[in-house]
Design an enzyme around this catalytic site. Structure first.
Site, PDB file in Angstrom:
ATOM      1  N   HIS A  43       0.865  -1.182   0.000  1.00  0.00           N
ATOM      2  CA  HIS A  43       0.000   0.000   0.000  1.00  0.00           C
ATOM      3  C   HIS A  43       0.902   1.233   0.000  1.00  0.00           C
ATOM      4  O   HIS A  43       1.608   1.488   0.970  1.00  0.00           O
ATOM      5  CB  HIS A  43      -0.883  -0.038   1.259  1.00  0.00           C
ATOM      6  CG  HIS A  43      -1.890   1.076   1.320  1.00  0.00           C
ATOM      7  ND1 HIS A  43      -2.839   1.139   2.312  1.00  0.00           N
ATOM      8  CD2 HIS A  43      -2.105   2.159   0.537  1.00  0.00           C
ATOM      9  CE1 HIS A  43      -3.600   2.212   2.129  1.00  0.00           C
ATOM     10  NE2 HIS A  43      -3.162   2.860   1.061  1.00  0.00           N
ATOM     11  N   GLU A  70      -2.027  -1.433  -3.531  1.00  0.00           N
ATOM     12  CA  GLU A  70      -3.177  -0.816  -2.849  1.00  0.00           C
ATOM     13  C   GLU A  70      -2.962   0.681  -2.879  1.00  0.00           C
ATOM     14  O   GLU A  70      -1.853   1.159  -2.577  1.00  0.00           O
ATOM     15  CB  GLU A  70      -3.227  -1.250  -1.387  1.00  0.00           C
ATOM     16  CG  GLU A  70      -3.756  -2.620  -1.162  1.00  0.00           C
ATOM     17  CD  GLU A  70      -3.772  -2.934   0.331  1.00  0.00           C
ATOM     18  OE1 GLU A  70      -3.714  -2.013   1.170  1.00  0.00           O
ATOM     19  OE2 GLU A  70      -3.808  -4.120   0.637  1.00  0.00           O
ATOM     20  N   GLU A 151     -12.516  -6.976  -3.303  1.00  0.00           N
ATOM     21  CA  GLU A 151     -11.915  -7.541  -2.095  1.00  0.00           C
ATOM     22  C   GLU A 151     -12.830  -7.193  -0.928  1.00  0.00           C
ATOM     23  O   GLU A 151     -13.011  -6.015  -0.596  1.00  0.00           O
ATOM     24  CB  GLU A 151     -10.508  -6.974  -1.855  1.00  0.00           C
ATOM     25  CG  GLU A 151      -9.905  -7.522  -0.558  1.00  0.00           C
ATOM     26  CD  GLU A 151      -8.445  -7.126  -0.350  1.00  0.00           C
ATOM     27  OE1 GLU A 151      -7.728  -6.837  -1.330  1.00  0.00           O
ATOM     28  OE2 GLU A 151      -8.024  -7.122   0.822  1.00  0.00           O
TER      29      GLU A 151
HETATM   30  N1  PXP Z   1      -6.395  -5.833   2.211  1.00  0.00           N
HETATM   31  C1  PXP Z   1      -6.441  -4.477   2.262  1.00  0.00           C
HETATM   32  C2  PXP Z   1      -7.209  -3.766   1.200  1.00  0.00           C
HETATM   33  C3  PXP Z   1      -5.751  -3.759   3.266  1.00  0.00           C
HETATM   34  O1  PXP Z   1      -5.810  -2.427   3.294  1.00  0.00           O
HETATM   35  C4  PXP Z   1      -4.990  -4.483   4.209  1.00  0.00           C
HETATM   36  C5  PXP Z   1      -4.217  -3.740   5.261  1.00  0.00           C
HETATM   37  O2  PXP Z   1      -3.210  -3.001   4.689  1.00  0.00           O
HETATM   38  C6  PXP Z   1      -4.956  -5.880   4.108  1.00  0.00           C
HETATM   39  C7  PXP Z   1      -5.684  -6.531   3.124  1.00  0.00           C
HETATM   40  C8  PXP Z   1      -4.148  -6.716   5.053  1.00  0.00           C
HETATM   41  O3  PXP Z   1      -4.678  -6.595   6.339  1.00  0.00           O
HETATM   42  P1  PXP Z   1      -3.896  -7.271   7.559  1.00  0.00           P
HETATM   43  O4  PXP Z   1      -2.588  -6.567   7.675  1.00  0.00           O
HETATM   44  O5  PXP Z   1      -4.810  -7.026   8.719  1.00  0.00           O
HETATM   45  O6  PXP Z   1      -3.736  -8.722   7.222  1.00  0.00           O
END
Ligand code: PXP
Length: 236
Positions: A43, A70, A151
């Site tokens: 991200h 992201e 997602e």
């Molecule tokens: N998917 C998205 C769109 C996210 O923003 C995040 C967190 O950055 C994740 C998945 C992963 O989340 P986690 O770090 O809680 O596994």
């Protein structure tokens, strides 16, 4: 088969705590790949609090599995993505004050920006995924925009306990059915860990899970390779 996207933002968070050069998310991505990650997720936040431009540029050159970027729904990020050409972008809401992404994107408020940006993203060969709460209205907007993937935000499921968690799982299943019926790919992520991932991975036609915090946390104790391999085993 459910694919595992490993989110390596936390490796960069650790590096940025000292503003130094280690640990390098580029090394992390290589290890994740070696141990079975199907894609690498990063991200690039507007405030650059963890992943830096240098990281995404190097990851684009070195990662051989698909790269999932992201990012916020802004003109600057759309232009950045079209130049970088990741295999996928996942559009998320972004708020400077939050610790991590809170809640899904509001597809209605993002709709006009998306309509404008989608042709260029498609021209660049980028698959678009929207990070949405499991709400029918949000999914309808994604379907109307002919988005390739959704997602589902699993944060509420991950936080819930007992009967409440079962209800959250039902919401995810129902939203998953709507996504499939609309011909979109079903992805999920946020707050998933080694104990709660099973029922989400088992949702019909689940295609991709993006997991970061749990994998990087376990890696502190057992190493990144075993942490990725164990998650991969659990979801397949
Ligand atoms: N998917 C998205 C769109 C996210 O923003 C995040 C967190 O950055 C994740 C998945 C992963 O989340 P986690 O770090 O809680 O596994």
């Amino acid at each position: 088969m459910v694919e595992l996207g490993v989110n390596i933002d936390h490796v960069a968070t650790l590096r940025q705590a000292r503003r130094t050069y280690e640990p390098d998310p580029v090394w992390a991505a290589a290890l994740c790949e070696l141990h079975g990650a199907d894609s690498i997720t990063v991200h690039l936040r507007e405030d650059r609090r963890h992943i830096q431009d240098r990281d995404v540029t190097l990851l684009r050159q070195t990662v051989s599995v698909p790269l999932n970027l992201e990012m916020a729904c802004t003109e600057a990020m759309f232009a950045f993505a079209c130049e970088l050409k990741p295999e996928q972008v996942t559009l998320v809401p972004e708020n400077r004050a939050e610790v991590t992404t809170e809640g899904g994107l509001d597809a209605a408020s993002a709709e006009s920006a998306l309509r404008e940006a989608l042709p260029a993203l498609r021209q660049a060969g980028i698959r678009v995924s929207l990070f949405l709460d499991p709400e029918p209205r949000q999914i309808e907007i994604a379907a109307a925009l002919r988005i390739e993937a959704v997602e589902l935000h699993t944060g509420s499921y991950a936080l819930a306990r007992g009967a409440e968690q079962q209800c959250e799982l039902e919401r995810l299943r129902a939203a998953g059915a709507l996504i499939r019926q609309a011909g979109m790919l079903l992805h999920a992520g946020h707050g998933l860990n080694y104990t709660n991932v099973g029922p989400v991975a088992a949702i019909e036609e689940m295609r991709e899970l993006n997991i970061g915090h749990a994998i990087i946390s376990r890696a502190v104790f057992v190493g990144l390779g075993p942490a990725v391999a164990e998650m991969k085993r659990l979801i397949s």
